[in-house]
Scaffold this motif. Structure first.
Motif, PDB file in Angstrom:
ATOM      1  N   ALA A 141      32.924  15.088  14.303  1.00 49.99           N
ATOM      2  CA  ALA A 141      34.268  15.264  14.881  1.00 49.99           C
ATOM      3  C   ALA A 141      34.740  13.975  15.538  1.00 49.99           C
ATOM      4  O   ALA A 141      35.924  13.618  15.436  1.00 49.99           O
ATOM      5  CB  ALA A 141      34.252  16.407  15.887  1.00 49.99           C
ATOM      6  N   ILE A 197      35.891  11.455  12.830  1.00 51.45           N
ATOM      7  CA  ILE A 197      37.208  11.801  12.291  1.00 51.45           C
ATOM      8  C   ILE A 197      38.298  11.514  13.323  1.00 51.45           C
ATOM      9  O   ILE A 197      39.375  11.012  12.982  1.00 51.45           O
ATOM     10  CB  ILE A 197      37.230  13.272  11.843  1.00 51.45           C
ATOM     11  N   HIS A 198      38.003  11.800  14.592  1.00 50.74           N
ATOM     12  CA  HIS A 198      38.978  11.517  15.655  1.00 50.74           C
ATOM     13  C   HIS A 198      39.288  10.025  15.708  1.00 50.74           C
ATOM     14  O   HIS A 198      40.457   9.621  15.858  1.00 50.74           O
ATOM     15  CB  HIS A 198      38.426  11.983  17.004  1.00 50.74           C
ATOM     16  N   VAL A 238      41.553   9.023  12.645  1.00 48.84           N
ATOM     17  CA  VAL A 238      42.962   9.434  12.639  1.00 48.84           C
ATOM     18  C   VAL A 238      43.822   8.549  13.535  1.00 48.84           C
ATOM     19  O   VAL A 238      45.055   8.579  13.433  1.00 48.84           O
ATOM     20  CB  VAL A 238      43.126  10.920  13.038  1.00 48.84           C
ATOM     21  N   VAL A 279      46.221  11.548   8.075  1.00 49.87           N
ATOM     22  CA  VAL A 279      45.726  12.396   9.165  1.00 49.87           C
ATOM     23  C   VAL A 279      45.645  13.846   8.707  1.00 49.87           C
ATOM     24  O   VAL A 279      44.643  14.536   8.934  1.00 49.87           O
ATOM     25  CB  VAL A 279      46.624  12.288  10.420  1.00 49.87           C
ATOM     26  N   ALA A 280      46.688  14.302   8.030  1.00 48.38           N
ATOM     27  CA  ALA A 280      46.698  15.685   7.536  1.00 48.38           C
ATOM     28  C   ALA A 280      45.569  15.913   6.543  1.00 48.38           C
ATOM     29  O   ALA A 280      44.910  16.960   6.561  1.00 48.38           O
ATOM     30  CB  ALA A 280      48.042  15.995   6.898  1.00 48.38           C
ATOM     31  N   GLN A 281      45.311  14.938   5.675  1.00 43.56           N
ATOM     32  CA  GLN A 281      44.218  15.065   4.694  1.00 43.56           C
ATOM     33  C   GLN A 281      42.853  15.091   5.389  1.00 43.56           C
ATOM     34  O   GLN A 281      41.969  15.854   5.005  1.00 43.56           O
ATOM     35  CB  GLN A 281      44.272  13.914   3.694  1.00 43.56           C
ATOM     36  N   LEU A 282      42.692  14.254   6.400  1.00 43.95           N
ATOM     37  CA  LEU A 282      41.424  14.226   7.137  1.00 43.95           C
ATOM     38  C   LEU A 282      41.187  15.538   7.869  1.00 43.95           C
ATOM     39  O   LEU A 282      40.073  16.067   7.888  1.00 43.95           O
ATOM     40  CB  LEU A 282      41.418  13.068   8.137  1.00 43.95           C
ATOM     41  N   ARG A 283      42.238  16.063   8.474  1.00 38.64           N
ATOM     42  CA  ARG A 283      42.109  17.344   9.173  1.00 38.64           C
ATOM     43  C   ARG A 283      41.805  18.469   8.194  1.00 38.64           C
ATOM     44  O   ARG A 283      41.019  19.376   8.496  1.00 38.64           O
ATOM     45  CB  ARG A 283      43.395  17.661   9.956  1.00 38.64           C
ATOM     46  N   HIS A 284      42.422  18.406   7.025  1.00 37.61           N
ATOM     47  CA  HIS A 284      42.155  19.409   5.987  1.00 37.61           C
ATOM     48  C   HIS A 284      40.699  19.326   5.547  1.00 37.61           C
ATOM     49  O   HIS A 284      40.017  20.353   5.418  1.00 37.61           O
ATOM     50  CB  HIS A 284      43.085  19.161   4.805  1.00 37.61           C
ATOM     51  N   GLN A 337      38.146  18.222   7.241  1.00 34.56           N
ATOM     52  CA  GLN A 337      37.298  18.732   8.320  1.00 34.56           C
ATOM     53  C   GLN A 337      37.329  20.256   8.366  1.00 34.56           C
ATOM     54  O   GLN A 337      36.279  20.910   8.480  1.00 34.56           O
ATOM     55  CB  GLN A 337      37.770  18.153   9.650  1.00 34.56           C
ATOM     56  N   TYR A 338      38.507  20.827   8.265  1.00 39.21           N
ATOM     57  CA  TYR A 338      38.663  22.284   8.331  1.00 39.21           C
ATOM     58  C   TYR A 338      37.960  22.977   7.168  1.00 39.21           C
ATOM     59  O   TYR A 338      37.227  23.962   7.364  1.00 39.21           O
ATOM     60  CB  TYR A 338      40.150  22.646   8.330  1.00 39.21           C
TER      61      TYR A 338
END
Length: 208
Positions: free
Chosen positions: A11, A14-15, A18, A26-31, A33-34
């Motif tokens: 985490a 990734i933080h 971003v 950022v949206a792709q990285l969050r996706h 991770q999720y």
């Protein structure tokens, strides 16, 4: 405990990432991770099904997975179709589970969800690594760290796509995936610095 350290460290990677990229990435990285977190949760449920329905100790199926997927790597040499690799892995795992007494319908119910998300992860990582090569190390390290809680299944599965610290087998599906999606591998020695930063000294054998 190691799993918590690994996920916290993933985490944090990734933080950090971003902070350096645009909103689309950022949206792709969050996706990314999720979806990995969803896969880990789904795999945990799969493990419970196997443990309850199987007629042999869970350790046996874990060892069986490693062998089945190693054989699959050999079978899929030169194969460049992500969906086909995923489906082959699913069918190989189902055959193994049925041999251990787990009903096929229960396996398919859980695996269909997992493999759909795994394909999503592989393609997302490939796209991000191609567009933003500087993110490669973050993607591979954080991805492997995130799957540690359910590495009994996810480690050999992602290994089919070169998402491993061990390097691909020449001519294998993993070797193809390395070139197509991930580019160069993270230098082996750098994993020790990641483990140290994550507070997981001495854990490399356990993880890989």
């Amino acid at each position: 405990m190691l799993g918590h350290h690994a996920q916290d460290y993933a985490a944090s990677l990734i933080h950090e990432a971003v902070q350096e990229v645009d909103a689309t990435v950022v949206a792709q990285l969050r996706h990314f991770q999720y979806v990995i977190q969803v896969v880990v949760s789904d795999t945990e449920h799969l493990k419970e099904v196997i443990a309850q329905a199987g007629d042999k100790p869970f350790d046996e199926i874990q060892h069986g997975i490693e062998k089945v997927f190693a054989d699959l790597l050999e079978e899929l040499k030169e194969q460049g179709n992500v969906s086909l690799v995923i489906r082959k892995a699913e069918e190989a795992f189902i055959r193994l589970g049925v041999q251990h007494g787990v009903p096929e319908n229960q396996l398919r119910t859980h695996l269909d969800l997992i493999v759909k998300h795994v394909e999503d992860i592989v393609v997302t990582v490939g796209d991000l690594a191609e567009q933003h090569p500087i993110l490669l190390e973050t993607l591979i390290v954080s991805g492997i760290m995130l799957i540690i809680p359910e590495s009994w299944f996810l480690r050999p599965l992602f290994g089919l796509f070169g998402m491993s610290t061990e390097g691909p087998v020449a001519g294998s599906a993993a070797a193809w995936a390395q070139g197509r999606f991930y580019g160069a591998y993270i230098p082996k020695g750098s994993w020790f610095s990641h483990l140290q930063r994550a507070g997981m000294k001495g854990a490399s054998r356990w993880i890989w």
